[in-house]
Motif scaffolding. Structure first.
Motif, PDB file in Angstrom:
ATOM      1  N   LYS A  38     -21.536  19.827  -0.874  1.00 33.37           N
ATOM      2  CA  LYS A  38     -20.690  19.540  -2.041  1.00 33.37           C
ATOM      3  C   LYS A  38     -19.648  18.481  -1.704  1.00 33.37           C
ATOM      4  CE  LYS A  38     -17.599  21.834  -5.384  1.00 33.37           C
ATOM      5  NZ  LYS A  38     -16.367  21.077  -5.101  1.00 33.37           N
ATOM      6  N   ARG A  39     -18.939  18.671  -0.598  1.00 30.58           N
ATOM      7  CA  ARG A  39     -17.892  17.711  -0.220  1.00 30.58           C
ATOM      8  C   ARG A  39     -18.482  16.328   0.055  1.00 30.58           C
ATOM      9  NH1 ARG A  39     -14.143  21.264   4.009  1.00 30.58           N
ATOM     10  NH2 ARG A  39     -13.320  22.740   2.474  1.00 30.58           N
ATOM     11  N   ALA A  40     -19.637  16.302   0.708  1.00 31.77           N
ATOM     12  CA  ALA A  40     -20.252  15.016   1.035  1.00 31.77           C
ATOM     13  C   ALA A  40     -20.707  14.289  -0.224  1.00 31.77           C
ATOM     14  CB  ALA A  40     -21.426  15.224   1.988  1.00 31.77           C
ATOM     15  N   ILE A  41     -21.282  15.012  -1.178  1.00 29.20           N
ATOM     16  CA  ILE A  41     -21.703  14.377  -2.431  1.00 29.20           C
ATOM     17  C   ILE A  41     -20.488  13.824  -3.169  1.00 29.20           C
ATOM     18  CG2 ILE A  41     -22.671  14.788  -4.726  1.00 29.20           C
ATOM     19  CD1 ILE A  41     -24.544  16.844  -3.436  1.00 29.20           C
ATOM     20  N   GLU A  42     -19.434  14.615  -3.257  1.00 24.38           N
ATOM     21  CA  GLU A  42     -18.241  14.170  -3.978  1.00 24.38           C
ATOM     22  C   GLU A  42     -17.623  12.937  -3.322  1.00 24.38           C
ATOM     23  OE1 GLU A  42     -16.752  18.411  -5.931  1.00 24.38           O
ATOM     24  OE2 GLU A  42     -15.617  17.520  -4.272  1.00 24.38           O
ATOM     25  N   GLN A  43     -17.496  12.963  -2.004  1.00 24.05           N
ATOM     26  CA  GLN A  43     -16.892  11.805  -1.344  1.00 24.05           C
ATOM     27  C   GLN A  43     -17.786  10.581  -1.433  1.00 24.05           C
ATOM     28  OE1 GLN A  43     -16.070  11.676   3.036  1.00 24.05           O
ATOM     29  NE2 GLN A  43     -13.982  11.243   2.352  1.00 24.05           N
ATOM     30  N   ALA A  44     -19.095  10.759  -1.287  1.00 25.65           N
ATOM     31  CA  ALA A  44     -20.014   9.631  -1.411  1.00 25.65           C
ATOM     32  C   ALA A  44     -19.919   9.023  -2.804  1.00 25.65           C
ATOM     33  CB  ALA A  44     -21.444  10.084  -1.122  1.00 25.65           C
ATOM     34  N   ALA A  45     -19.840   9.871  -3.830  1.00 31.73           N
ATOM     35  CA  ALA A  45     -19.730   9.364  -5.206  1.00 31.73           C
ATOM     36  C   ALA A  45     -18.409   8.639  -5.417  1.00 31.73           C
ATOM     37  CB  ALA A  45     -19.875  10.519  -6.196  1.00 31.73           C
ATOM     38  N   MET A  46     -17.332   9.156  -4.849  1.00 35.50           N
ATOM     39  CA  MET A  46     -16.037   8.490  -4.987  1.00 35.50           C
ATOM     40  C   MET A  46     -16.066   7.118  -4.322  1.00 35.50           C
ATOM     41  SD  MET A  46     -13.089  11.436  -4.645  1.00 35.50           S
ATOM     42  CE  MET A  46     -13.705  12.235  -3.175  1.00 35.50           C
ATOM     43  N   ARG A  47     -16.709   7.033  -3.183  1.00 34.63           N
ATOM     44  CA  ARG A  47     -16.775   5.755  -2.487  1.00 34.63           C
ATOM     45  C   ARG A  47     -17.669   4.768  -3.217  1.00 34.63           C
ATOM     46  NH1 ARG A  47     -17.193   8.382   3.622  1.00 34.63           N
ATOM     47  NH2 ARG A  47     -14.981   8.113   4.154  1.00 34.63           N
ATOM     48  N   ALA A  48     -18.699   5.266  -3.862  1.00 33.65           N
ATOM     49  CA  ALA A  48     -19.594   4.374  -4.603  1.00 33.65           C
ATOM     50  C   ALA A  48     -18.978   3.935  -5.913  1.00 33.65           C
ATOM     51  CB  ALA A  48     -20.933   5.072  -4.875  1.00 33.65           C
ATOM     52  N   ASP A  49     -18.173   4.821  -6.528  1.00 36.26           N
ATOM     53  CA  ASP A  49     -17.653   4.555  -7.861  1.00 36.26           C
ATOM     54  C   ASP A  49     -16.252   3.977  -7.834  1.00 36.26           C
ATOM     55  OD1 ASP A  49     -16.063   6.138 -10.375  1.00 36.26           O
ATOM     56  OD2 ASP A  49     -17.863   5.007 -10.885  1.00 36.26           O
ATOM     57  N   GLY A  50     -15.412   4.479  -6.923  1.00 38.05           N
ATOM     58  CA  GLY A  50     -14.063   3.937  -6.789  1.00 38.05           C
ATOM     59  C   GLY A  50     -13.090   4.379  -7.846  1.00 38.05           C
ATOM     60  N   THR A  51     -13.403   5.452  -8.595  1.00 31.47           N
ATOM     61  CA  THR A  51     -12.491   5.892  -9.654  1.00 31.47           C
ATOM     62  C   THR A  51     -12.007   7.314  -9.410  1.00 31.47           C
ATOM     63  OG1 THR A  51     -14.338   6.681 -11.015  1.00 31.47           O
ATOM     64  CG2 THR A  51     -13.587   4.411 -11.361  1.00 31.47           C
ATOM     65  N   ALA A  52     -11.937   7.711  -8.147  1.00 30.71           N
ATOM     66  CA  ALA A  52     -11.574   9.090  -7.823  1.00 30.71           C
ATOM     67  C   ALA A  52     -10.138   9.399  -8.241  1.00 30.71           C
ATOM     68  CB  ALA A  52     -11.729   9.322  -6.334  1.00 30.71           C
ATOM     69  N   LYS A  53      -9.942  10.619  -8.734  1.00 26.24           N
ATOM     70  CA  LYS A  53      -8.599  11.114  -9.045  1.00 26.24           C
ATOM     71  C   LYS A  53      -8.485  12.490  -8.413  1.00 26.24           C
ATOM     72  CE  LYS A  53      -8.106   8.576 -13.388  1.00 26.24           C
ATOM     73  NZ  LYS A  53      -7.880   8.670 -14.823  1.00 26.24           N
ATOM     74  N   GLY A  54      -7.643  12.609  -7.411  1.00 25.01           N
ATOM     75  CA  GLY A  54      -7.554  13.866  -6.688  1.00 25.01           C
ATOM     76  C   GLY A  54      -8.858  14.116  -5.948  1.00 25.01           C
ATOM     77  N   GLY A  55      -9.382  15.340  -6.069  1.00 25.08           N
ATOM     78  CA  GLY A  55     -10.621  15.680  -5.401  1.00 25.08           C
ATOM     79  C   GLY A  55     -11.847  15.506  -6.267  1.00 25.08           C
ATOM     80  N   LEU A  56     -11.653  15.092  -7.535  1.00 23.55           N
ATOM     81  CA  LEU A  56     -12.796  14.928  -8.444  1.00 23.55           C
ATOM     82  C   LEU A  56     -12.814  13.509  -8.978  1.00 23.55           C
ATOM     83  CD1 LEU A  56     -12.591  18.340 -10.325  1.00 23.55           C
ATOM     84  CD2 LEU A  56     -14.231  17.678  -8.577  1.00 23.55           C
ATOM     85  N   PHE A  57     -13.680  13.248  -9.954  1.00 25.70           N
ATOM     86  CA  PHE A  57     -13.814  11.902 -10.515  1.00 25.70           C
ATOM     87  C   PHE A  57     -13.472  11.976 -11.998  1.00 25.70           C
ATOM     88  CE2 PHE A  57     -16.304  12.216  -6.844  1.00 25.70           C
ATOM     89  CZ  PHE A  57     -17.298  13.149  -7.062  1.00 25.70           C
ATOM     90  N   GLY A  58     -12.876  10.902 -12.486  1.00 28.17           N
ATOM     91  CA  GLY A  58     -12.491  10.903 -13.887  1.00 28.17           C
ATOM     92  C   GLY A  58     -13.652  11.111 -14.820  1.00 28.17           C
ATOM     93  N   TRP A  59     -14.850  10.697 -14.436  1.00 25.61           N
ATOM     94  CA  TRP A  59     -16.014  10.776 -15.336  1.00 25.61           C
ATOM     95  C   TRP A  59     -16.866  12.022 -15.101  1.00 25.61           C
ATOM     96  CZ3 TRP A  59     -20.048  10.992 -12.054  1.00 25.61           C
ATOM     97  CH2 TRP A  59     -19.905  10.358 -10.830  1.00 25.61           C
ATOM     98  N   LEU A  60     -16.412  12.928 -14.186  1.00 20.63           N
ATOM     99  CA  LEU A  60     -17.248  14.087 -13.855  1.00 20.63           C
ATOM    100  C   LEU A  60     -17.363  14.998 -15.067  1.00 20.63           C
ATOM    101  CD1 LEU A  60     -18.794  15.493 -11.617  1.00 20.63           C
ATOM    102  CD2 LEU A  60     -16.712  16.717 -11.028  1.00 20.63           C
ATOM    103  N   LYS A  61     -18.601  15.256 -15.480  1.00 22.63           N
ATOM    104  CA  LYS A  61     -18.863  16.074 -16.661  1.00 22.63           C
ATOM    105  C   LYS A  61     -19.036  17.537 -16.248  1.00 22.63           C
ATOM    106  CE  LYS A  61     -19.953  12.247 -19.186  1.00 22.63           C
ATOM    107  NZ  LYS A  61     -19.821  11.274 -18.119  1.00 22.63           N
ATOM    108  N   ARG A  62     -18.402  18.419 -16.968  1.00 17.80           N
ATOM    109  CA  ARG A  62     -18.564  19.848 -16.695  1.00 17.80           C
ATOM    110  C   ARG A  62     -19.629  20.430 -17.612  1.00 17.80           C
ATOM    111  NH1 ARG A  62     -13.642  18.579 -14.979  1.00 17.80           N
ATOM    112  NH2 ARG A  62     -12.736  19.735 -13.249  1.00 17.80           N
TER     113      ARG A  62
END
Length: 299
Positions: free
Chosen positions: A275-299
């Motif tokens: 989970k942590r690796a996917i989240e960090q990889a996505a943040m690095r690819a997208d560059g829009t991370a806010k805190g520990g999640l991403f602004g566009w993360l859909k629940r």
């Protein structure tokens, strides 16, 4: 403990080294950094009669970057960390090397020794599976290539045949703008992983374009999570898809209970590392991370 008696040979060329290994048969072992083999010899888990020293062979010490990346087996972890050219195209190599043991070991330990030994606690094998690497194996009989995903058979058992050594590693250059992460849980600096996960992915808008996930020290071999690609690629990176990937990873884990924790604990921590690796990889690819999640993360 003190290792048993052995003959130490220093070949002047790769061909001479391969001849020595051929002539020595099952009683001969190659030596690169020695950070895995020597401790095994001290514990009498390995008792070779002949050690063939490969450290002075310059043709095993190179990093070449073109359409693919080629790394010689004798390149040390310290050299991997120090290569800016390699970092610029594949930064997860540095990230992973930096959490291997400690600086003293990284100065001597080589990538070839790390991947060839078959130790399930080593970090580079799972990373090489994540990167879809190919190992170049050479003997006095010739050269063959084996995928990292097919190389490991059981703890300390690999596809290497008698007289054969890993001379290099080749893998595709990751896509520009990719995200990456190697997440490693360990008890203290220098320890093997309680659980670890490597992730490389790329995004197209909100959708995952490509993804690769592999695991360290959660079975008697490194584990490539084949189902992760099916779950992630073409999907939006939601909490549900991340949880589904965690479940797929946990389903193939077979850790043993040991001083690092129970089988159940290590399995659960393996899922969290994914989970942590996917989240960090996505943040690095997208560059829009806010805190520990991403602004566009859909629940």
């Amino acid at each position: 403990m003190i290792p048993g008696d052995f003959e130490f040979k220093q070949p002047a060329s790769k061909d001479e080294a391969l001849s020595m290994l051929r002539d020595g048969g099952d009683d001969a072992r190659p030596l690169l950094g020695g950070q895995s083999l020597i401790p095994m010899m001290k514990l009498r888990m390995a008792s070779p009669d002949i050690l063939v020293d490969l450290r002075g062979l310059d043709d095993l010490r190179h990093i070449s970057i073109g359409k693919s990346i080629h790394i010689g087996a004798a390149v040390t972890q310290h050299e991997l960390i120090g290569s800016e050219e390699l970092f610029n195209v594949c930064p997860i190599i540095r990230e992973t090397a930096l959490v291997i043991a400690d600086p003293q070991i990284r100065y001597s330990g080589t990538i070839g020794g790390n991947v060839a030994n078959g130790d399930p606690g080593n970090d580079m094998p799972a990373l090489m599976q994540c990167l879809d690497a190919t190992y170049i194996l050479e003997s006095s009989e010739g050269i063959r290539e084996v995928k990292a995903r097919d190389f490991y058979e059981a703890a300390y058992f690999t596809a290497l045949q008698t007289g054969e050594i890993v001379t290099g590693i080749r893998f595709p250059k990751p896509e520009s703008g990719h995200g990456y992460s190697y997440q490693k849980l360990k008890r203290k600096v220098g320890d093997y992983a309680t659980a670890a996960a490597a992730v490389v992915l790329s995004l197209s808008g909100d959708n995952v374009k490509s993804a690769s996930v592999a695991l360290t020290n959660l079975a008697d071999t490194p584990l490539f999570v084949e189902k992760a690609e099916d779950i992630l690629v073409g999907s939006q990176l939601t909490l549900n898809t991340i949880r589904a990937t965690m479940d797929a990873a946990e389903a193939i884990m077979e850790p043993v209970s040991d001083g690092r924790g129970s089988r159940e604990y290590r399995t659960k921590m393996g899922g969290i590392m994914v989970k942590r690796a996917i989240e960090q990889a996505a943040m690095r690819a997208d560059g829009t991370a806010k805190g520990g999640l991403f602004g566009w993360l859909k629940r």
